[in-house]
Motif scaffolding. Structure first.
Motif, short mmCIF file in Angstrom:
data_model
loop_
_atom_site.label_atom_id
_atom_site.label_comp_id
_atom_site.label_asym_id
_atom_site.label_seq_id
_atom_site.Cartn_x
_atom_site.Cartn_y
_atom_site.Cartn_z
N LEU A 8 0.81 -1.21 0.00
CA LEU A 8 0.00 0.00 0.00
C LEU A 8 0.86 1.27 0.00
O LEU A 8 0.63 2.16 -0.83
CB LEU A 8 -0.98 -0.01 1.18
N PRO A 9 1.88 1.41 0.86
CA PRO A 9 2.71 2.61 0.79
C PRO A 9 3.46 2.72 -0.54
O PRO A 9 3.64 3.81 -1.08
CB PRO A 9 3.69 2.47 1.95
N LEU A 10 3.91 1.59 -1.10
CA LEU A 10 4.58 1.63 -2.39
C LEU A 10 3.63 2.08 -3.49
O LEU A 10 3.98 2.90 -4.35
CB LEU A 10 5.16 0.25 -2.74
N LEU A 11 2.42 1.57 -3.46
CA LEU A 11 1.41 1.95 -4.45
C LEU A 11 1.08 3.44 -4.34
O LEU A 11 1.01 4.15 -5.34
CB LEU A 11 0.15 1.10 -4.27
N ILE A 12 0.92 3.92 -3.14
CA ILE A 12 0.65 5.35 -2.92
C ILE A 12 1.83 6.20 -3.39
O ILE A 12 1.66 7.25 -4.01
CB ILE A 12 0.31 5.62 -1.44
N GLY A 13 3.04 5.75 -3.13
CA GLY A 13 4.23 6.47 -3.58
C GLY A 13 4.31 6.56 -5.10
O GLY A 13 4.62 7.62 -5.66
N PHE A 14 4.03 5.44 -5.78
CA PHE A 14 4.06 5.46 -7.24
C PHE A 14 2.98 6.37 -7.81
O PHE A 14 3.22 7.13 -8.74
CB PHE A 14 3.88 4.04 -7.82
N VAL A 15 1.80 6.33 -7.24
CA VAL A 15 0.71 7.19 -7.72
C VAL A 15 1.07 8.66 -7.51
O VAL A 15 0.86 9.49 -8.40
CB VAL A 15 -0.61 6.82 -7.01
N MET A 16 1.63 8.99 -6.37
CA MET A 16 1.99 10.39 -6.11
C MET A 16 3.14 10.84 -7.01
O MET A 16 3.16 11.98 -7.48
CB MET A 16 2.36 10.56 -4.64
#
Length: 79
Positions: A8-16
């Motif tokens: 989840l943090p990796l996914l949020i980082g990529f999206v941002m």
């Protein structure tokens, strides 16, 4: 393997990271939408002709030649 709580943090980082427009993209859009920055071929040619050193040298050579011709013709004028 990556645990589920790390995804989840990796996914949020990529999206941002990829949702923000890059500086090069915004500059290209700004340049292409600004009509005041457009150049015409005539204006470019006139700027080059006015600033190119060999053109200025040729213009001075023509002026010198005209001066010599006028000097040679001055002998035919009455005094």
């Amino acid at each position: 393997m990556i645990k589920k709580n790390h995804i989840l943090p990796l996914l949020i980082g990529f999206v941002m990271a990829f949702s923000q427009p890059l500086a090069a993209q915004t500059e290209a859009v700004a340049i292409s939408t600004t009509p005041a920055d457009s150049l015409s071929l005539d204006s470019i040619i006139s700027k080059v002709v006015n600033t190119y050193p060999s053109v200025k040298e040729a213009e001075e050579a023509v002026k010198r030649a005209d001066t010599k011709v006028e000097l040679a013709r001055s002998g035919h004028y009455p005094t």
